[in-house]
Design an enzyme around this catalytic site. Structure first.
Site, PDB file in Angstrom:
ATOM      1  N   CYS A  99       7.005   3.964  16.039  1.00 14.64           N
ATOM      2  CA  CYS A  99       8.347   3.770  16.575  1.00 14.64           C
ATOM      3  C   CYS A  99       9.342   4.211  15.525  1.00 14.64           C
ATOM      4  O   CYS A  99       9.439   3.594  14.466  1.00 14.64           O
ATOM      5  CB  CYS A  99       8.565   2.296  16.902  1.00 14.64           C
ATOM      6  SG  CYS A  99       8.806   2.054  18.649  1.00 14.64           S
TER       7      CYS A  99
ATOM      8  N   HIS B 122      -2.638  -7.153   2.659  1.00 13.91           N
ATOM      9  CA  HIS B 122      -2.566  -7.729   4.009  1.00 13.91           C
ATOM     10  C   HIS B 122      -3.536  -7.095   4.997  1.00 13.91           C
ATOM     11  O   HIS B 122      -3.632  -7.528   6.142  1.00 13.91           O
ATOM     12  CB  HIS B 122      -1.123  -7.709   4.540  1.00 13.91           C
ATOM     13  CG  HIS B 122      -0.631  -6.377   5.029  1.00 13.91           C
ATOM     14  ND1 HIS B 122      -0.573  -6.055   6.361  1.00 13.91           N
ATOM     15  CD2 HIS B 122      -0.169  -5.289   4.368  1.00 13.91           C
ATOM     16  CE1 HIS B 122      -0.073  -4.830   6.497  1.00 13.91           C
ATOM     17  NE2 HIS B 122       0.177  -4.350   5.300  1.00 13.91           N
TER      18      HIS B 122
ATOM     19  N   GLN C 147      -7.461   1.197   4.355  1.00 16.34           N
ATOM     20  CA  GLN C 147      -8.228   0.763   5.532  1.00 16.34           C
ATOM     21  C   GLN C 147      -9.728   0.681   5.260  1.00 16.34           C
ATOM     22  O   GLN C 147     -10.496   0.297   6.137  1.00 16.34           O
ATOM     23  CB  GLN C 147      -7.982   1.717   6.714  1.00 16.34           C
ATOM     24  CG  GLN C 147      -6.575   1.652   7.269  1.00 16.34           C
ATOM     25  CD  GLN C 147      -6.277   0.363   8.024  1.00 16.34           C
ATOM     26  OE1 GLN C 147      -7.162  -0.429   8.352  1.00 16.34           O
ATOM     27  NE2 GLN C 147      -5.002   0.131   8.302  1.00 16.34           N
TER      28      GLN C 147
ATOM     29  N   THR D 146       9.376  -7.759 -12.047  1.00 17.25           N
ATOM     30  CA  THR D 146       8.589  -8.983 -12.228  1.00 17.25           C
ATOM     31  C   THR D 146       7.555  -9.088 -11.108  1.00 17.25           C
ATOM     32  O   THR D 146       7.890  -8.922  -9.939  1.00 17.25           O
ATOM     33  CB  THR D 146       9.526 -10.208 -12.230  1.00 17.25           C
ATOM     34  OG1 THR D 146      10.465 -10.012 -13.288  1.00 17.25           O
ATOM     35  CG2 THR D 146       8.755 -11.496 -12.446  1.00 17.25           C
TER      36      THR D 146
ATOM     37  N   SER E 256      -4.115  -2.417  -0.143  1.00 16.68           N
ATOM     38  CA  SER E 256      -3.071  -3.301   0.367  1.00 16.68           C
ATOM     39  C   SER E 256      -3.683  -4.648   0.723  1.00 16.68           C
ATOM     40  O   SER E 256      -4.695  -4.705   1.428  1.00 16.68           O
ATOM     41  CB  SER E 256      -2.432  -2.661   1.602  1.00 16.68           C
ATOM     42  OG  SER E 256      -1.494  -3.547   2.159  1.00 16.68           O
TER      43      SER E 256
ATOM     44  N   ASN F  82      -6.733   4.854   9.665  1.00 16.14           N
ATOM     45  CA  ASN F  82      -6.269   3.619  10.295  1.00 16.14           C
ATOM     46  C   ASN F  82      -6.362   3.643  11.818  1.00 16.14           C
ATOM     47  O   ASN F  82      -6.501   2.607  12.440  1.00 16.14           O
ATOM     48  CB  ASN F  82      -4.830   3.311   9.859  1.00 16.14           C
ATOM     49  CG  ASN F  82      -3.946   4.526   9.842  1.00 16.14           C
ATOM     50  OD1 ASN F  82      -4.281   5.541   9.219  1.00 16.14           O
ATOM     51  ND2 ASN F  82      -2.818   4.456  10.510  1.00 16.14           N
TER      52      ASN F  82
ATOM     53  N   GLY G  68       0.843  -1.193   0.000  1.00 15.40           N
ATOM     54  CA  GLY G  68       0.000   0.000   0.000  1.00 15.40           C
ATOM     55  C   GLY G  68       0.879   1.244   0.000  1.00 15.40           C
ATOM     56  O   GLY G  68       0.584   2.235  -0.671  1.00 15.40           O
ATOM     57  N   THR G  69       1.971   1.159   0.742  1.00 13.51           N
ATOM     58  CA  THR G  69       2.913   2.288   0.817  1.00 13.51           C
ATOM     59  C   THR G  69       3.437   2.631  -0.578  1.00 13.51           C
ATOM     60  O   THR G  69       3.481   3.807  -0.964  1.00 13.51           O
ATOM     61  CB  THR G  69       4.098   1.910   1.735  1.00 13.51           C
ATOM     62  OG1 THR G  69       3.584   1.667   3.043  1.00 13.51           O
ATOM     63  CG2 THR G  69       5.150   2.998   1.782  1.00 13.51           C
TER      64      THR G  69
END
Ligand code: PLP
Length: 386
Positions: A323, A201, A179, A237, A199, A151, A71-72
């Site tokens: 963090c 995941h 999200q 790829t 994204s 998020n 997603g980033t």
């Protein structure tokens, strides 16, 4: 100890049905989709099927889906892709103050490289301030970036209004849908956006796979350069097995959206009711929200310590803190909403998912309540000693 996972906005477990779909692609479908022989064509067919599945989740056509590594990366390609082709006098990029770091830090980098960037305020409820947006979007604006759902708070932004303002000024719109997809209905035609990031995941697919919806005809500068994959928009790829998993995950999300949304919504409300009954608890973020998320602050409580204590009791939640280089930076989202530093550091996010049951939430609410009582009596005792 059975652990309770309430951090689905950070990532979701791989759905076993997604895993099953990925196995053949990992085991046998090793061909390079750019190769012309049978092996390559098998991989190409798998990629095409997944492209159709991801497109269907958001009402796009398959040709409008560009697979990315996250997603980033999709957010980066959107911002860099538009900025790279923007020419004077239309070069300005407008973002909201509560965007994910994928957008925020890309916009910051562009500002450092000379692009004009403006940040729009949000209200105390976490919604973008439309008056401020109106004031900042003008005939010099190339791109407006606004996330569909936040998020940390789950707040769903007034995207239709933002798109209308952008259109009036001739600007493109990028929506971060990471999200929102799989939690609420997302239809790129109804939203009328030009770009939208996804994204895998976050919707029970594998990590390291994302997608960028690029409306037909939208011009983007290639950011990752190399071969002609993904219509020259993202060289490299393709992660075929990951993409196949993303496709299956998107189909499942689409099929289960209505029922799962309703189920999660009532579970979330139940949890929220229990949490807000704790003295000094306040909700963060109001208005329309995705059904799985609640963010609550607990007066006088130190959320990092609470998170750790809950983890020891087998309950996984999150603070909005990031963090960075070993230092904990308090949530920029809650700060942008005008919460005091103390309240920001007293906030926890609970995000529910497919595996969440009522029993999990009972356990989580009891654990939160017990940990808070313990923390409060410890600080009272500490206060008396001091
Ligand atoms: C709103 C939003 N955008 C983008 C991302 C980045 O997605 P990825 O983890 O696939 O890079 C996230 C992940 O937390 C997110 O919540």
């Amino acid at each position: 100890m059975e652990r309770v996972y309430l951090d689905h906005n950070a990532t979701t477990p791989l759905d076993p049905r997604v895993f099953e779909a990925m196995v053949p692609a990992l085991r046998d479908g090793f061909g390079n989709p750019s190769s012309q022989h049978w092996f390559g064509q098998q991989a190409r067919a798998a990629l095409d099927e997944a492209r159709g599945q991801v497109a269907a989740l958001i009402g796009a056509t398959p040709a409008e889906i560009v697979f990315t590594a996250s997603g980033t990366e999709a957010d980066n390609i959107a911002l860099r892709g538009v900025a790279g082709l923007a020419r004077e006098p239309r070069r300005k990029i407008v973002i909201s103050a509560v965007e994910h770091h994928a957008v925020l830090n890309t916009a910051r980098a562009l500002a450092g490289e000379g692009w004009p960037v403006e940040t729009v305020r949000v209200t105390a409820r976490g919604l973008v301030d439309l008056d401020d947006l109106r004031a900042k979007v003008d005939e010099r604006t190339a791109l407006v970036c606004l996330m569909l759902a936040n998020n940390e708070t789950g707040v769903v932004q007034p995207i239709a209004e933002a798109v209308r303002l952008a259109r009036e000024q001739g600007a493109l719109v990028h929506a971060d849908g990471v999200q929102a997809a799989g939690k609420i209905a997302v239809d790129v035609r109804a939203l009328d956006v030009d770009l939208l990031a996804l994204s895998a995941h976050k919707l029970y697919g594998p990590k390291g796979v994302g997608a960028l919806y690029v409306r037909r005809g939208t011009k983007l500068q290639a950011w990752v350069r190399g071969g002609a994959q993904e219509r020259n928009r993202r060289a490299g790829t393709e992660n075929v097995a990951g993409v196949v998993g993303f496709g299956r995950a998107a189909s499942l999300a689409r099929e289960e959206l209505a029922a799962e949304g309703a189920r999660l919504g009532s579970l979330r409300d139940l949890l929220e009711e229990r949490l807000l009954a704790i003295p000094g608890a306040l909700p963060n973020g109001e208005g329309p929200r995705v059904p799985n998320t609640t963010n609550v602050s607990f007066d006088g409580v130190e959320a990092e310590g609470l998170l750790m204590a809950l983890d020891l009791m087998g309950v996984a939640v999150s603070t909005g803190a990031a963090c960075a280089a070993g230092a904990v930076e308090p949530s920029h989202v809650l700060r942008a909403m005008g919460l005091t530093a103390e309240r920001v550091q007293a906030s926890l996010r609970f995000s529910l998912g497919r595996g969440t049951t009522e029993a999990h939430l009972e356990r989580a609410a009891e654990a939160v309540s017990a940990c808070i009582q313990r923390q409060r009596s410890a600080s009272l005792a500490g206060g008396r000693r001091a």
